[in-house]
Design a protein around this motif. Structure first.
Motif, PDB file in Angstrom:
ATOM      1  N   LEU A 240       0.840  -1.201   0.000  1.00  0.00           N
ATOM      2  CA  LEU A 240       0.000   0.000   0.000  1.00  0.00           C
ATOM      3  C   LEU A 240       0.878   1.255   0.000  1.00  0.00           C
ATOM      4  N   ASP A 241       2.050   1.137   0.607  1.00  0.00           N
ATOM      5  CA  ASP A 241       3.035   2.219   0.559  1.00  0.00           C
ATOM      6  C   ASP A 241       3.695   2.184  -0.823  1.00  0.00           C
ATOM      7  N   LYS A 242       3.431   3.217  -1.612  1.00  0.00           N
ATOM      8  CA  LYS A 242       3.928   3.255  -2.998  1.00  0.00           C
ATOM      9  C   LYS A 242       5.441   3.078  -3.070  1.00  0.00           C
ATOM     10  N   LYS A 243       6.168   3.574  -2.061  1.00  0.00           N
ATOM     11  CA  LYS A 243       7.629   3.500  -2.091  1.00  0.00           C
ATOM     12  C   LYS A 243       8.127   2.053  -2.035  1.00  0.00           C
ATOM     13  N   LYS A 244       7.265   1.159  -1.563  1.00  0.00           N
ATOM     14  CA  LYS A 244       7.677  -0.243  -1.467  1.00  0.00           C
ATOM     15  C   LYS A 244       7.363  -1.035  -2.740  1.00  0.00           C
ATOM     16  N   ARG A 245       6.669  -0.410  -3.670  1.00  0.00           N
ATOM     17  CA  ARG A 245       6.384  -1.084  -4.937  1.00  0.00           C
ATOM     18  C   ARG A 245       7.481  -0.775  -5.957  1.00  0.00           C
ATOM     19  N   LYS A 246       7.934  -1.783  -6.660  1.00  0.00           N
ATOM     20  CA  LYS A 246       8.890  -1.560  -7.740  1.00  0.00           C
ATOM     21  C   LYS A 246       8.200  -0.848  -8.900  1.00  0.00           C
ATOM     22  N   PRO A 247       8.940  -0.063  -9.693  1.00  0.00           N
ATOM     23  CA  PRO A 247       8.327   0.564 -10.872  1.00  0.00           C
ATOM     24  C   PRO A 247       7.881  -0.494 -11.881  1.00  0.00           C
ATOM     25  N   VAL A 248       6.801  -0.216 -12.595  1.00  0.00           N
ATOM     26  CA  VAL A 248       6.257  -1.209 -13.531  1.00  0.00           C
ATOM     27  C   VAL A 248       7.241  -1.551 -14.645  1.00  0.00           C
ATOM     28  N   THR A 249       8.208  -0.663 -14.900  1.00  0.00           N
ATOM     29  CA  THR A 249       9.204  -0.959 -15.941  1.00  0.00           C
ATOM     30  C   THR A 249      10.001  -2.215 -15.606  1.00  0.00           C
ATOM     31  N   GLU A 250      10.132  -2.548 -14.292  1.00  0.00           N
ATOM     32  CA  GLU A 250      10.834  -3.768 -13.893  1.00  0.00           C
ATOM     33  C   GLU A 250      10.113  -5.013 -14.410  1.00  0.00           C
ATOM     34  N   TYR A 251       8.798  -4.925 -14.538  1.00  0.00           N
ATOM     35  CA  TYR A 251       7.983  -6.026 -15.070  1.00  0.00           C
ATOM     36  C   TYR A 251       7.963  -5.996 -16.597  1.00  0.00           C
ATOM     37  N   LEU A 252       7.793  -4.819 -17.160  1.00  0.00           N
ATOM     38  CA  LEU A 252       7.635  -4.696 -18.614  1.00  0.00           C
ATOM     39  C   LEU A 252       8.913  -5.081 -19.356  1.00  0.00           C
ATOM     40  N   LYS A 253      10.075  -4.750 -18.795  1.00  0.00           N
ATOM     41  CA  LYS A 253      11.328  -4.961 -19.522  1.00  0.00           C
ATOM     42  C   LYS A 253      11.696  -6.436 -19.657  1.00  0.00           C
ATOM     43  N   LEU A 254      11.065  -7.293 -18.873  1.00  0.00           N
ATOM     44  CA  LEU A 254      11.373  -8.728 -18.926  1.00  0.00           C
ATOM     45  C   LEU A 254      10.671  -9.442 -20.068  1.00  0.00           C
ATOM     46  N   GLN A 255       9.728  -8.745 -20.753  1.00  0.00           N
ATOM     47  CA  GLN A 255       8.873  -9.410 -21.731  1.00  0.00           C
ATOM     48  C   GLN A 255       8.934  -8.729 -23.099  1.00  0.00           C
ATOM     49  N   GLY A 256       9.157  -9.545 -24.119  1.00  0.00           N
ATOM     50  CA  GLY A 256       9.217  -9.011 -25.471  1.00  0.00           C
ATOM     51  C   GLY A 256       7.912  -8.422 -25.951  1.00  0.00           C
ATOM     52  N   ARG A 257       6.797  -8.844 -25.377  1.00  0.00           N
ATOM     53  CA  ARG A 257       5.503  -8.334 -25.847  1.00  0.00           C
ATOM     54  C   ARG A 257       5.319  -6.850 -25.531  1.00  0.00           C
ATOM     55  N   PHE A 258       6.135  -6.307 -24.628  1.00  0.00           N
ATOM     56  CA  PHE A 258       6.065  -4.885 -24.294  1.00  0.00           C
ATOM     57  C   PHE A 258       7.249  -4.092 -24.853  1.00  0.00           C
ATOM     58  N   SER A 259       8.059  -4.727 -25.715  1.00  0.00           N
ATOM     59  CA  SER A 259       9.308  -4.094 -26.135  1.00  0.00           C
ATOM     60  C   SER A 259       9.104  -2.853 -26.997  1.00  0.00           C
ATOM     61  N   GLU A 260       7.938  -2.702 -27.601  1.00  0.00           N
ATOM     62  CA  GLU A 260       7.709  -1.551 -28.478  1.00  0.00           C
ATOM     63  C   GLU A 260       6.983  -0.405 -27.776  1.00  0.00           C
ATOM     64  N   LEU A 261       6.764  -0.527 -26.479  1.00  0.00           N
ATOM     65  CA  LEU A 261       6.079   0.538 -25.750  1.00  0.00           C
ATOM     66  C   LEU A 261       6.892   1.830 -25.780  1.00  0.00           C
ATOM     67  N   THR A 262       6.197   2.947 -25.930  1.00  0.00           N
ATOM     68  CA  THR A 262       6.870   4.241 -25.815  1.00  0.00           C
ATOM     69  C   THR A 262       6.991   4.608 -24.333  1.00  0.00           C
ATOM     70  N   GLU A 263       7.821   5.608 -24.045  1.00  0.00           N
ATOM     71  CA  GLU A 263       7.947   6.062 -22.660  1.00  0.00           C
ATOM     72  C   GLU A 263       6.612   6.598 -22.147  1.00  0.00           C
ATOM     73  N   GLU A 264       5.862   7.241 -23.035  1.00  0.00           N
ATOM     74  CA  GLU A 264       4.542   7.757 -22.651  1.00  0.00           C
ATOM     75  C   GLU A 264       3.605   6.610 -22.273  1.00  0.00           C
ATOM     76  N   GLU A 265       3.634   5.533 -23.050  1.00  0.00           N
ATOM     77  CA  GLU A 265       2.765   4.386 -22.748  1.00  0.00           C
ATOM     78  C   GLU A 265       3.175   3.705 -21.439  1.00  0.00           C
ATOM     79  N   LYS A 266       4.472   3.632 -21.193  1.00  0.00           N
ATOM     80  CA  LYS A 266       4.926   3.076 -19.909  1.00  0.00           C
ATOM     81  C   LYS A 266       4.433   3.950 -18.754  1.00  0.00           C
ATOM     82  N   GLY A 267       4.468   5.265 -18.981  1.00  0.00           N
ATOM     83  CA  GLY A 267       3.958   6.178 -17.963  1.00  0.00           C
ATOM     84  C   GLY A 267       2.466   6.004 -17.738  1.00  0.00           C
TER      85      GLY A 267
END
Length: 288
Positions: A240-267
């Motif tokens: 619940l404390d946002k500071k304890k959650r990893k950024p979603v980029t840590e999840y997205l970067k592990l998968q090729g299906r998200f490799s074409e995302l723009t920085e805006e879309e990641k945001g």
């Protein structure tokens, strides 16, 4: 061990372990109803039938109705067994949603488990209603433009006795929820995130790691709704404390299906996850 080895699952596929973990809890007095899906291939392949419990393979849209009839027939014969629908996200959230909603509305005494690999994987990785925003599939080659359908919340809105989310990376939490659901009378629903190496485009050795990071980034919160009361579970209680959650980029970067995302879309994805956690915080506090 209820689910035997030597099946037709892809390397790194979590479904055999997920199903094994379920059957370790529900036991030999279990009947599985499986609509068309990856599990149909795994269980029904011509190299053998690896399950030790009875399995009914059904048409895509019919599993909740078949499971309801099976449970009624078992009751009429005085036999006790846990009837489980084991279905993918397409068979649950798209093609099978009408009969799923009907069984939930009638509060049928069945356990429904959706293993969500976020696309139609065994027929060619086509998009489903549960494919997340931005994900590549063969029918969304530029990334899906729509959001993922919030299926656990939709089922909870039916007022059923039990709804939960789970992850194979937190197997004790998953099995505790199966154990609780097994002993509840009425409709029970567990939504299980199920990473898919070929569909999500990652190395097959990373399945559990990706499932773990999904929870750690907050993309996949672990919770349960029991008789209308919401509760975060396992590690998600600390996030619940946002500071304890990893950024979603840590999840997205592990998968090729998200490799074409723009920085805006990641945001955009990060913002939607943060907004979801604001809602989760309200749900958690509503029971305190």
């Amino acid at each position: 061990m209820m689910f035997m080895r030597g099946n037709a699952a892809c390397p790194g596929c979590p479904i055999p372990r997920e199903l094994d973990a379920l059957l370790e809890v529900t036991g030999e007095k279990t009947v599985l109803v499986v609509p068309a899906s990856c599990t149909t291939v795994i269980l029904g392949d011509n190299r053998g039938m690896p399950s030790k419990v009875p399995v009914v393979h059904s048409a895509f849209a019919a599993s909740p109705a078949i499971a309801s009839g099976l449970k009624a027939a078992l009751n009429a014969r005085g036999e006790k067994a846990t009837v489980v629908v084991w279905a993918g996200d397409g068979g649950t959230g798209d093609i099978g949603f009408a009969s799923l909603s009907g069984a939930a509305e009638r509060n049928e005494d069945i356990l429904y488990v959706c293993y969500d690999n976020e696309a139609y994987m065994n027929t060619g990785i086509q998009r489903s209603g549960l494919t997340p925003f931005g994900a590549w599939t063969t029918t969304t080659p530029l990334g899906k433009k729509e959001r993922k359908k919030p299926l656990p919340q939709l089922i909870a809105e039916h007022g059923v006795p039990y709804v939960a989310t789970a992850s194979i990376a937190y197997v004790f939490d998953y099995q505790a929820k199966v154990r609780k659901a097994k002993d509840i009378l009425g409709f029970r629903y567990i939504h299980l995130l199920s990473p898919c190496p070929p569909g999500w485009r990652y190395d097959s050795s990373l399945t559990v790691e990706i499932a773990k990071v999904a929870v750690e980034t907050g993309i996949w919160p672990l919770y349960e709704v029991e008789k209308g009361k919401f509760r975060l579970t396992s590690i998600s209680k600390t996030l619940l404390d946002k500071k304890k959650r990893k950024p979603v980029t840590e999840y997205l970067k592990l998968q090729g299906r998200f490799s074409e995302l723009t920085e805006e879309e990641k945001g955009t994805i990060q913002q939607e996850v943060d907004e979801m956690w604001e809602w989760l915080a309200k749900m958690e506090s509503s029971n305190s």
